[in-house]
Design an enzyme around this catalytic site. Structure first.
Site, PDB file in Angstrom:
ATOM      1  N   LYS A 151     -51.155  77.754  57.152  1.00 21.37           N
ATOM      2  CA  LYS A 151     -50.340  76.726  56.867  1.00 21.37           C
ATOM      3  C   LYS A 151     -50.961  75.823  55.843  1.00 21.37           C
ATOM      4  O   LYS A 151     -50.399  75.163  54.878  1.00 21.37           O
ATOM      5  CB  LYS A 151     -50.054  75.885  58.109  1.00 21.37           C
ATOM      6  CG  LYS A 151     -49.657  74.512  58.128  1.00 21.37           C
ATOM      7  CD  LYS A 151     -49.745  73.829  59.425  1.00 21.37           C
ATOM      8  CE  LYS A 151     -50.886  73.214  59.688  1.00 21.37           C
ATOM      9  NZ  LYS A 151     -51.032  71.814  59.161  1.00 21.37           N
ATOM     10  N   ARG A 184     -46.545  65.696  57.989  1.00 24.22           N
ATOM     11  CA  ARG A 184     -47.939  64.903  57.702  1.00 24.22           C
ATOM     12  C   ARG A 184     -48.106  64.804  56.490  1.00 24.22           C
ATOM     13  O   ARG A 184     -48.678  63.990  55.666  1.00 24.22           O
ATOM     14  CB  ARG A 184     -48.969  65.127  58.693  1.00 24.22           C
ATOM     15  CG  ARG A 184     -49.771  64.245  59.360  1.00 24.22           C
ATOM     16  CD  ARG A 184     -50.500  62.971  58.376  1.00 24.22           C
ATOM     17  NE  ARG A 184     -51.014  63.409  57.528  1.00 24.22           N
ATOM     18  CZ  ARG A 184     -51.610  62.693  56.503  1.00 24.22           C
ATOM     19  NH1 ARG A 184     -50.874  61.544  56.533  1.00 24.22           N
ATOM     20  NH2 ARG A 184     -52.464  62.776  55.726  1.00 24.22           N
ATOM     21  N   CYS A 199     -50.581  59.543  62.333  1.00 22.66           N
ATOM     22  CA  CYS A 199     -49.920  60.822  63.050  1.00 22.66           C
ATOM     23  C   CYS A 199     -50.961  60.968  64.309  1.00 22.66           C
ATOM     24  O   CYS A 199     -51.661  59.921  64.782  1.00 22.66           O
ATOM     25  CB  CYS A 199     -50.303  62.047  62.330  1.00 22.66           C
ATOM     26  SG  CYS A 199     -51.880  62.363  62.124  1.00 22.66           S
ATOM     27  N   ARG A 246     -54.248  58.038  58.910  1.00 23.59           N
ATOM     28  CA  ARG A 246     -54.500  59.040  57.615  1.00 23.59           C
ATOM     29  C   ARG A 246     -54.201  58.166  56.351  1.00 23.59           C
ATOM     30  O   ARG A 246     -53.327  58.336  55.665  1.00 23.59           O
ATOM     31  CB  ARG A 246     -53.328  59.967  57.951  1.00 23.59           C
ATOM     32  CG  ARG A 246     -53.208  60.841  59.185  1.00 23.59           C
ATOM     33  CD  ARG A 246     -54.461  61.689  59.707  1.00 23.59           C
ATOM     34  NE  ARG A 246     -54.679  62.889  58.568  1.00 23.59           N
ATOM     35  CZ  ARG A 246     -54.016  64.099  59.310  1.00 23.59           C
ATOM     36  NH1 ARG A 246     -53.347  64.224  60.275  1.00 23.59           N
ATOM     37  NH2 ARG A 246     -53.899  65.147  58.278  1.00 23.59           N
ATOM     38  N   PRO A 247     -55.335  57.639  55.984  1.00 27.47           N
ATOM     39  CA  PRO A 247     -55.229  56.949  54.889  1.00 27.47           C
ATOM     40  C   PRO A 247     -54.931  57.720  53.592  1.00 27.47           C
ATOM     41  O   PRO A 247     -55.454  59.132  53.771  1.00 27.47           O
ATOM     42  CB  PRO A 247     -56.510  56.178  54.482  1.00 27.47           C
ATOM     43  CG  PRO A 247     -57.529  56.844  55.448  1.00 27.47           C
ATOM     44  CD  PRO A 247     -56.439  57.522  56.678  1.00 27.47           C
ATOM     45  N   ILE A 248     -54.686  57.272  52.399  1.00 27.02           N
ATOM     46  CA  ILE A 248     -54.491  58.057  51.214  1.00 27.02           C
ATOM     47  C   ILE A 248     -55.103  57.300  50.050  1.00 27.02           C
ATOM     48  O   ILE A 248     -54.638  57.692  48.933  1.00 27.02           O
ATOM     49  CB  ILE A 248     -52.988  58.388  51.099  1.00 27.02           C
ATOM     50  CG1 ILE A 248     -52.038  56.920  50.503  1.00 27.02           C
ATOM     51  CG2 ILE A 248     -52.293  59.230  51.951  1.00 27.02           C
ATOM     52  CD1 ILE A 248     -50.516  57.625  50.065  1.00 27.02           C
ATOM     53  N   ASP A 249     -56.024  56.557  50.252  1.00 25.60           N
ATOM     54  CA  ASP A 249     -56.885  55.832  49.122  1.00 25.60           C
ATOM     55  C   ASP A 249     -57.519  56.614  48.222  1.00 25.60           C
ATOM     56  O   ASP A 249     -57.410  56.646  47.142  1.00 25.60           O
ATOM     57  CB  ASP A 249     -57.650  54.784  49.753  1.00 25.60           C
ATOM     58  CG  ASP A 249     -58.780  55.439  50.521  1.00 25.60           C
ATOM     59  OD1 ASP A 249     -58.381  56.044  51.616  1.00 25.60           O
ATOM     60  OD2 ASP A 249     -59.986  55.355  50.407  1.00 25.60           O
ATOM     61  N   LEU A 250     -57.906  57.760  48.737  1.00 24.33           N
ATOM     62  CA  LEU A 250     -58.527  58.674  47.723  1.00 24.33           C
ATOM     63  C   LEU A 250     -57.654  59.323  47.019  1.00 24.33           C
ATOM     64  O   LEU A 250     -57.878  59.663  45.799  1.00 24.33           O
ATOM     65  CB  LEU A 250     -59.207  59.643  48.620  1.00 24.33           C
ATOM     66  CG  LEU A 250     -60.660  59.010  49.432  1.00 24.33           C
ATOM     67  CD1 LEU A 250     -61.388  60.060  50.044  1.00 24.33           C
ATOM     68  CD2 LEU A 250     -61.519  58.336  48.408  1.00 24.33           C
ATOM     69  N   ASP A 307     -60.353  71.273  63.215  1.00 23.12           N
ATOM     70  CA  ASP A 307     -59.018  71.897  63.659  1.00 23.12           C
ATOM     71  C   ASP A 307     -59.454  72.979  64.751  1.00 23.12           C
ATOM     72  O   ASP A 307     -58.496  73.300  65.436  1.00 23.12           O
ATOM     73  CB  ASP A 307     -58.083  72.702  62.634  1.00 23.12           C
ATOM     74  CG  ASP A 307     -57.669  71.817  61.412  1.00 23.12           C
ATOM     75  OD1 ASP A 307     -57.498  72.072  60.600  1.00 23.12           O
ATOM     76  OD2 ASP A 307     -57.941  70.512  61.826  1.00 23.12           O
TER      77      ASP A 307
HETATM   78  C1  EPZ Z   1     -56.419  68.672  55.930  1.00 23.91           C
HETATM   79  O1  EPZ Z   1     -55.870  67.348  56.223  1.00 23.91           O
HETATM   80  C2  EPZ Z   1     -55.556  69.734  56.896  1.00 23.91           C
HETATM   81  N1  EPZ Z   1     -54.325  69.556  56.897  1.00 23.91           N
HETATM   82  C3  EPZ Z   1     -56.031  69.154  58.239  1.00 23.91           C
HETATM   83  O2  EPZ Z   1     -55.544  70.003  59.198  1.00 23.91           O
HETATM   84  C4  EPZ Z   1     -57.752  69.183  58.420  1.00 23.91           C
HETATM   85  O3  EPZ Z   1     -57.850  68.794  59.762  1.00 23.91           O
HETATM   86  C5  EPZ Z   1     -58.293  68.368  57.506  1.00 23.91           C
HETATM   87  O4  EPZ Z   1     -57.679  68.723  56.379  1.00 23.91           O
HETATM   88  C6  EPZ Z   1     -59.664  68.403  57.568  1.00 23.91           C
HETATM   89  O5  EPZ Z   1     -60.027  69.691  57.372  1.00 23.91           O
HETATM   90  C7  EPZ Z   1     -53.746  70.190  55.806  1.00 23.91           C
HETATM   91  O6  EPZ Z   1     -54.188  70.986  54.983  1.00 23.91           O
HETATM   92  C8  EPZ Z   1     -52.173  70.145  55.646  1.00 23.91           C
HETATM   93  P1  EPZ Z   1     -58.699  65.033  54.672  1.00 23.91           P
HETATM   94  P2  EPZ Z   1     -56.126  66.142  55.180  1.00 23.91           P
HETATM   95  O7  EPZ Z   1     -58.063  64.241  53.724  1.00 23.91           O
HETATM   96  O8  EPZ Z   1     -56.013  66.604  53.805  1.00 23.91           O
HETATM   97  C9  EPZ Z   1     -60.184  60.727  55.510  1.00 23.91           C
HETATM   98  C10 EPZ Z   1     -54.158  70.833  61.083  1.00 23.91           C
HETATM   99  O9  EPZ Z   1     -54.479  70.700  62.254  1.00 23.91           O
HETATM  100  N2  EPZ Z   1     -59.564  60.190  54.113  1.00 23.91           N
HETATM  101  O10 EPZ Z   1     -59.721  66.135  54.367  1.00 23.91           O
HETATM  102  O11 EPZ Z   1     -55.368  65.112  55.763  1.00 23.91           O
HETATM  103  C11 EPZ Z   1     -59.377  60.959  56.708  1.00 23.91           C
HETATM  104  O12 EPZ Z   1     -58.926  59.864  57.411  1.00 23.91           O
HETATM  105  C12 EPZ Z   1     -54.436  69.853  60.089  1.00 23.91           C
HETATM  106  O13 EPZ Z   1     -53.878  72.004  60.520  1.00 23.91           O
HETATM  107  C13 EPZ Z   1     -59.790  59.046  53.787  1.00 23.91           C
HETATM  108  O14 EPZ Z   1     -60.347  58.172  54.124  1.00 23.91           O
HETATM  109  O15 EPZ Z   1     -57.541  65.715  55.840  1.00 23.91           O
HETATM  110  C14 EPZ Z   1     -60.220  61.968  57.593  1.00 23.91           C
HETATM  111  O16 EPZ Z   1     -60.919  61.069  58.357  1.00 23.91           O
HETATM  112  C15 EPZ Z   1     -54.857  68.504  61.016  1.00 23.91           C
HETATM  113  N3  EPZ Z   1     -58.708  58.616  52.671  1.00 23.91           N
HETATM  114  C16 EPZ Z   1     -61.118  62.683  56.600  1.00 23.91           C
HETATM  115  O17 EPZ Z   1     -60.778  61.722  55.041  1.00 23.91           O
HETATM  116  C17 EPZ Z   1     -58.196  59.718  52.054  1.00 23.91           C
HETATM  117  O18 EPZ Z   1     -57.449  59.360  50.937  1.00 23.91           O
HETATM  118  C18 EPZ Z   1     -60.668  64.084  56.207  1.00 23.91           C
HETATM  119  O19 EPZ Z   1     -59.353  63.748  55.906  1.00 23.91           O
HETATM  120  C19 EPZ Z   1     -57.968  60.786  52.594  1.00 23.91           C
HETATM  121  C20 EPZ Z   1     -58.483  61.245  53.693  1.00 23.91           C
END
Ligand code: EPZ
Length: 445
Positions: free
Chosen positions: A22, A92, A116, A121-125, A307
């Site tokens: 996925k 999401r 969610c 779930r911030p997107i600042d990065l 996960d």
């Molecule tokens: C991906 O989510 C996966 N989803 C998640 O799987 C997985 O848990 C996660 O990576 C971590 O491995 C998909 O790939 C579709 P992140 P993502 O950005 O990209 C923080 C599942 O169950 N953050 O690596 O959203 C965030 O809050 C799902 O299959 C910021 O602060 O995860 C989190 O604490 C759930 N600012 C950490 O980084 C940002 O701009 C990791 O998030 C982005 C993220």
């Protein structure tokens, strides 16, 4: 609404192939927007998150069709750059369309994906990444308006190795003329798969799997064909199910290295684990209970994957000793704990910590899934529990597992999926039986 009906206490036996990943296919489908020709994506799993991504591609003007496990996307008629809020909310990780829309059309309008079940779930990065290439982003009342007609290659420095932000950086960099270097990139296998896809359609991306990724952007990307990697979280889930129920389970179609932290934990808990390059086998004698293991602390890849935290806890809820979990990635990823406690588990949550005092027996219960991997944890626990369980909230499970009940039945599990009409008929049948019982019981005066 549909329900899983699960009978616990039966060891699992057999071999299952995992479906396409996925968390790889979602960015790959978004990346098809970059191609100037038709793209065939093989090993594309049937998941509601995939349906949501295909719906967004169709909304944007792509022609999309599914032929079995192959999805064909023709992005040549893309004509829109806006994604309506209801489509953003349906999946999401819909923010992953930001990068490819900017790279392809120089514009993107989307709403905040919103929180969610796992917490904010911030997107600042993500926004920092596209701004580093010259995009302009305005945020007003929840809507993001992004323009970037002339993206230019540059340096993107991620303060966190965010998976999604790394993917958006890679995809927007494909549309940025010159060289982009992404520092502190996420190292997940799904990032390597995305690089593999981009290079298969004419991209020039290197370094994925490490912390520095380099993209030569601005050149054309073409149509082509690509097969998605196996889903390491599905593999981890089926192995946790084998550990919980006992037996002999083999999962195929997954790189054993992608689940090595999970298999190491299961081996430490007393399971016998063996691997080949594309399969993992787990055995546990049902009469030999799982043992508690050293603290499990989730971390970015190659650390223990967040996960897999819930499915592993679903297995270790029934074990000898105490295991401590530390969830470092998301603020609210213990929604499965209260449900496990209703089965008789002894688990205490304190912030990021969950202390699991293993018990000898879990008892089947009426369970509700609160998120994707939490739902999987409850199925894992129910398979190892005494008696019957039911699980609702399957809309969460269907986001990330293709035909979970069929897969587990292949391993001999007692699990059935009933939809509401069946449930209603079943309830009516039971009511009828009771009424019949009353009718035929001689009335005492
Ligand atoms: C991906 O989510 C996966 N989803 C998640 O799987 C997985 O848990 C996660 O990576 C971590 O491995 C998909 O790939 C579709 P992140 P993502 O950005 O990209 C923080 C599942 O169950 N953050 O690596 O959203 C965030 O809050 C799902 O299959 C910021 O602060 O995860 C989190 O604490 C759930 N600012 C950490 O980084 C940002 O701009 C990791 O998030 C982005 C993220």
């Amino acid at each position: 609404m549909s329900v899983f009906e699960i009978g616990g206490g039966r060891p699992l036996e057999g071999t299952v192939a995992v479906h396409g990943a996925k968390n790889s296919v979602l960015p790959v489908l978004a990346a098809t927007l970059l191609a100037r020709g038709e793209v065939a994506v093989d090993n594309c799993p049937r998941l509601t998150d995939v349906d949501a991504a295909l719906d967004i591609l169709t909304h944007l003007g792509c022609r999309v069709k599914r032929e079995g496990d192959r999805v064909i996307v023709d992005p040549r008629q893309v004509c829109r750059w806006d994604i309506p809020p209801e489509k953003m909310r349906a999946m999401r990780s819909s923010v992953i369309f930001l990068g490819p829309l900017l790279a392809r059309l120089g514009r993107a309008e989307l709403s905040y994906p919103g929180g969610c079940e796992l917490g904010p779930r911030p997107i600042d990065l993500h926004l920092k990444a596209v701004r580093a290439l010259g995009a302009l982003v305005t945020e007003e009342d929840g809507a993001l308006r992004c323009t970037g007609e002339n993206l230019t290659g540059g340096q993107i420095r991620l303060t966190l190795p965010s998976v999604g932000a790394t993917e958006n950086a890679m995809l927007s960099a494909c549309g940025a003329v010159g060289t982009t270097t992404i520092h502190n990139a996420a190292r997940e296998p799904e990032i390597v798969d995305l690089q593999r896809f981009l290079n298969a359609i004419g991209g020039r991306v290197e370094g994925a799997g490490g912390s520095v990724i380099q993209v030569e952007g601005g050149g054309p990307l073409y149509g082509g064909a690509f097969s998605v990697m196996g889903d390491r979280m599905a593999a981890a889930t089926w192995l946790c199910a084998g550990a919980a129920a006992g037996g002999d389970v083999t999962v195929t179609g997954v790189d054993y290295r992608h689940v090595s932290t999970v298999t190491a934990a299961l081996a430490e808990a007393g399971c016998r684990v063996s691997s080949t390059p594309s399969s993992v086998r787990l055995r546990r004698l049902p009469e030999r209970p799982l043992e508690a293991i050293a603290p499990v602390s989730t971390a970015p890849y190659p650390g223990f994957p967040t996960d897999a935290q819930a499915p592993l806890m679903g297995a270790l809820a029934r074990s000898r000793g105490t295991t401590i979990f530390v969830e470092n990635m998301f603020a609210s990823r213990y929604r499965h704990v209260p449900e496990l406690v209703r089965m008789g588990a002894h688990i205490q949550v304190e912030g990021r910590l969950a202390v699991v005092q293993g018990v000898e027996t879990l008892t089947g219960a009426r369970l509700v899934a609160g998120d994707l991997r939490g739902g999987a944890a409850l199925v894992v626990a129910a398979l190892g529990a005494k008696g019957k369980s039911t699980l609702t909230g399957l809309e969460h499970v269907d986001r990330g597992y293709q035909d979970m009940d069929r897969v587990l039945r292949t391993l001999g599990a007692d699990i059935l999926r009933r939809d509401e009409t069946e449930l209603a008929a079943c309830a009516a049948g039971k009511l009828e039986e009771e009424l019949d019982g009353i009718r035929t019981t001689p009335q005492t005066t």
